[in-house]
Design a protein around this motif. Structure first.
Motif, mmCIF file in Angstrom:
data_model
loop_
_atom_site.group_PDB
_atom_site.id
_atom_site.type_symbol
_atom_site.label_atom_id
_atom_site.label_comp_id
_atom_site.label_asym_id
_atom_site.label_seq_id
_atom_site.Cartn_x
_atom_site.Cartn_y
_atom_site.Cartn_z
ATOM 1 N N GLU A 154 0.843 -1.190 0.000
ATOM 2 C CA GLU A 154 0.000 0.000 0.000
ATOM 3 C C GLU A 154 0.882 1.245 0.000
ATOM 4 O O GLU A 154 1.840 1.341 0.772
ATOM 5 C CB GLU A 154 -0.902 0.033 1.238
ATOM 6 C CG GLU A 154 -1.841 -1.153 1.375
ATOM 7 C CD GLU A 154 -2.609 -1.116 2.687
ATOM 8 O OE1 GLU A 154 -2.323 -0.225 3.513
ATOM 9 O OE2 GLU A 154 -3.479 -1.978 2.873
ATOM 10 N N GLY A 155 0.572 2.193 -0.852
ATOM 11 C CA GLY A 155 1.265 3.469 -0.824
ATOM 12 C C GLY A 155 0.696 4.359 0.262
ATOM 13 O O GLY A 155 -0.493 4.299 0.595
ATOM 14 N N ALA A 156 1.558 5.201 0.844
ATOM 15 C CA ALA A 156 1.119 6.215 1.801
ATOM 16 C C ALA A 156 1.347 7.567 1.125
ATOM 17 O O ALA A 156 0.484 8.065 0.419
ATOM 18 C CB ALA A 156 1.877 6.087 3.108
ATOM 19 N N ASN A 157 2.519 8.155 1.295
ATOM 20 C CA ASN A 157 2.853 9.367 0.550
ATOM 21 C C ASN A 157 3.271 9.045 -0.880
ATOM 22 O O ASN A 157 3.431 9.961 -1.696
ATOM 23 C CB ASN A 157 3.936 10.161 1.265
ATOM 24 C CG ASN A 157 3.413 10.812 2.536
ATOM 25 O OD1 ASN A 157 2.241 11.190 2.599
ATOM 26 N ND2 ASN A 157 4.241 10.903 3.547
ATOM 27 N N ASP A 162 5.369 -1.043 -5.276
ATOM 28 C CA ASP A 162 5.466 -2.439 -5.713
ATOM 29 C C ASP A 162 6.890 -2.919 -5.466
ATOM 30 O O ASP A 162 7.843 -2.395 -6.057
ATOM 31 C CB ASP A 162 5.117 -2.552 -7.195
ATOM 32 C CG ASP A 162 5.168 -3.992 -7.684
ATOM 33 O OD1 ASP A 162 4.941 -4.902 -6.870
ATOM 34 O OD2 ASP A 162 5.461 -4.207 -8.879
ATOM 35 N N ILE A 163 7.043 -3.911 -4.576
ATOM 36 C CA ILE A 163 8.367 -4.471 -4.248
ATOM 37 C C ILE A 163 8.455 -5.857 -4.860
ATOM 38 O O ILE A 163 7.562 -6.688 -4.699
ATOM 39 C CB ILE A 163 8.575 -4.545 -2.721
ATOM 40 C CG1 ILE A 163 8.364 -3.160 -2.096
ATOM 41 C CG2 ILE A 163 9.970 -5.072 -2.395
ATOM 42 C CD1 ILE A 163 8.428 -3.158 -0.582
ATOM 43 N N ASP A 164 9.529 -6.104 -5.590
ATOM 44 C CA ASP A 164 9.695 -7.379 -6.295
ATOM 45 C C ASP A 164 10.014 -8.504 -5.313
ATOM 46 O O ASP A 164 10.845 -8.339 -4.401
ATOM 47 C CB ASP A 164 10.844 -7.282 -7.316
ATOM 48 C CG ASP A 164 10.541 -6.304 -8.437
ATOM 49 O OD1 ASP A 164 9.362 -5.955 -8.613
ATOM 50 O OD2 ASP A 164 11.494 -5.891 -9.134
ATOM 51 N N ASN A 165 9.380 -9.670 -5.516
ATOM 52 C CA ASN A 165 9.790 -10.868 -4.783
ATOM 53 C C ASN A 165 11.251 -11.163 -5.089
ATOM 54 O O ASN A 165 11.731 -10.910 -6.202
ATOM 55 C CB ASN A 165 8.924 -12.054 -5.175
ATOM 56 C CG ASN A 165 7.458 -11.830 -4.861
ATOM 57 O OD1 ASN A 165 7.102 -10.980 -4.047
ATOM 58 N ND2 ASN A 165 6.586 -12.582 -5.512
ATOM 59 N N ALA A 166 11.959 -11.730 -4.112
ATOM 60 C CA ALA A 166 13.406 -11.887 -4.310
ATOM 61 C C ALA A 166 13.949 -13.078 -3.522
ATOM 62 O O ALA A 166 13.417 -13.446 -2.464
ATOM 63 C CB ALA A 166 14.144 -10.621 -3.878
ATOM 64 N N PHE A 167 15.030 -13.666 -4.057
ATOM 65 C CA PHE A 167 15.790 -14.696 -3.354
ATOM 66 C C PHE A 167 16.836 -14.030 -2.461
ATOM 67 O O PHE A 167 17.333 -12.940 -2.765
ATOM 68 C CB PHE A 167 16.509 -15.616 -4.340
ATOM 69 C CG PHE A 167 15.618 -16.641 -4.976
ATOM 70 C CD1 PHE A 167 15.277 -17.808 -4.306
ATOM 71 C CD2 PHE A 167 15.118 -16.438 -6.258
ATOM 72 C CE1 PHE A 167 14.453 -18.756 -4.892
ATOM 73 C CE2 PHE A 167 14.300 -17.384 -6.863
ATOM 74 C CZ PHE A 167 13.967 -18.543 -6.177
#
Length: 226
Positions: A154-157, A162-167
């Protein structure tokens, strides 16, 4: 019957009685061994329930903005792990839990304040070596892989986040102290090297960057060996 014959018969009878008595006693001694139960092998499965502190490294950057930085909230969550012992020394552990993190702008983007929030699901699988020479105290070390899933962002300011899934790579150290064959207490520390990419929309402009989370997972709880 003469005296010699009588003595011989008496001697044979006494010897026979002594032999029979010895065999009965031997059979009596052997019966408990034959009937003794065989100790059951210990199950290879173990579970732990921990309280887990998730402490992130407060670093990150927005591409193209000099001096930009990021920080993240720390949390305490319940966590379940499942361990399978291949041998007394070698085991694999899977940890399961979920948490959230608030993301703030720092450095030259401090004015943004809270950028947004994301939920995190970080299943981690490690291969462990357990030391078995210390009695009830059972220390171990391990290393493995993490795959972190970011969801419900969720965005605030920021208008969008969007954060990428990662190893990531995980290392750990810890110990169990066994109270009896099944129950024990556990303390465990993991370090996960995790730096996912992200995109966001701020003031109508699309930006991207890297969140250098690299969290410590510090847990304590209860162990149960089946």
């Amino acid at each position: 019957m003469n005296t010699i014959s009588t003595r011989r018969i008496s001697a044979v009878a006494a010897a026979t009685a002594l032999l029979l008595t010895g065999q009965v006693a031997y059979a009596a001694d052997m019966t408990p061994l034959a009937d003794a139960p065989i100790a059951a092998a210990q199950s290879p499965w173990q579970v732990r329930l921990r309280a887990l502190g998730v402490i992130s490294n407060n670093e990150g950057e927005v591409d193209g903005i000099a001096g930009s930085d990021l920080s993240y909230s720390d949390t305490v969550i319940p966590e379940l792990d499942i361990t399978y012992y291949f041998t007394d020394n070698i085991a694999a552990e899977l940890i399961l839990g979920t948490t959230y993190a608030n993301v703030w702008g720092e450095g030259s983007i401090t004015g943004l304040g809270k950028i947004g929030r994301t939920w995190i699901l970080p299943p981690t699988l490690t291969l462990q070596y357990h030391f078995t020479d210390f009695g009830a105290f059972k220390p171990y070390v391990g290393a493995g892989l993490n795959y972190t899933i970011f969801y419900n962002e969720e965005g605030a300011n920021a208008d969008d986040l969007d954060i990428d899934n990662a190893f990531g790579v995980a290392v750990q150290a810890g110990f169990d102290y066994m109270i009896d064959q099944h129950w024990g207490v556990n303390f465990d520390v993991k370090k996960i090297f995790l730096e996912p990419d992200f995109t966001a929309t701020v003031g109508g402009a699309d930006v991207d960057g890297k969140a250098k989370l690299d969290p410590w997972l510090i847990g304590a709880g209860v162990t149960y060996r089946f």
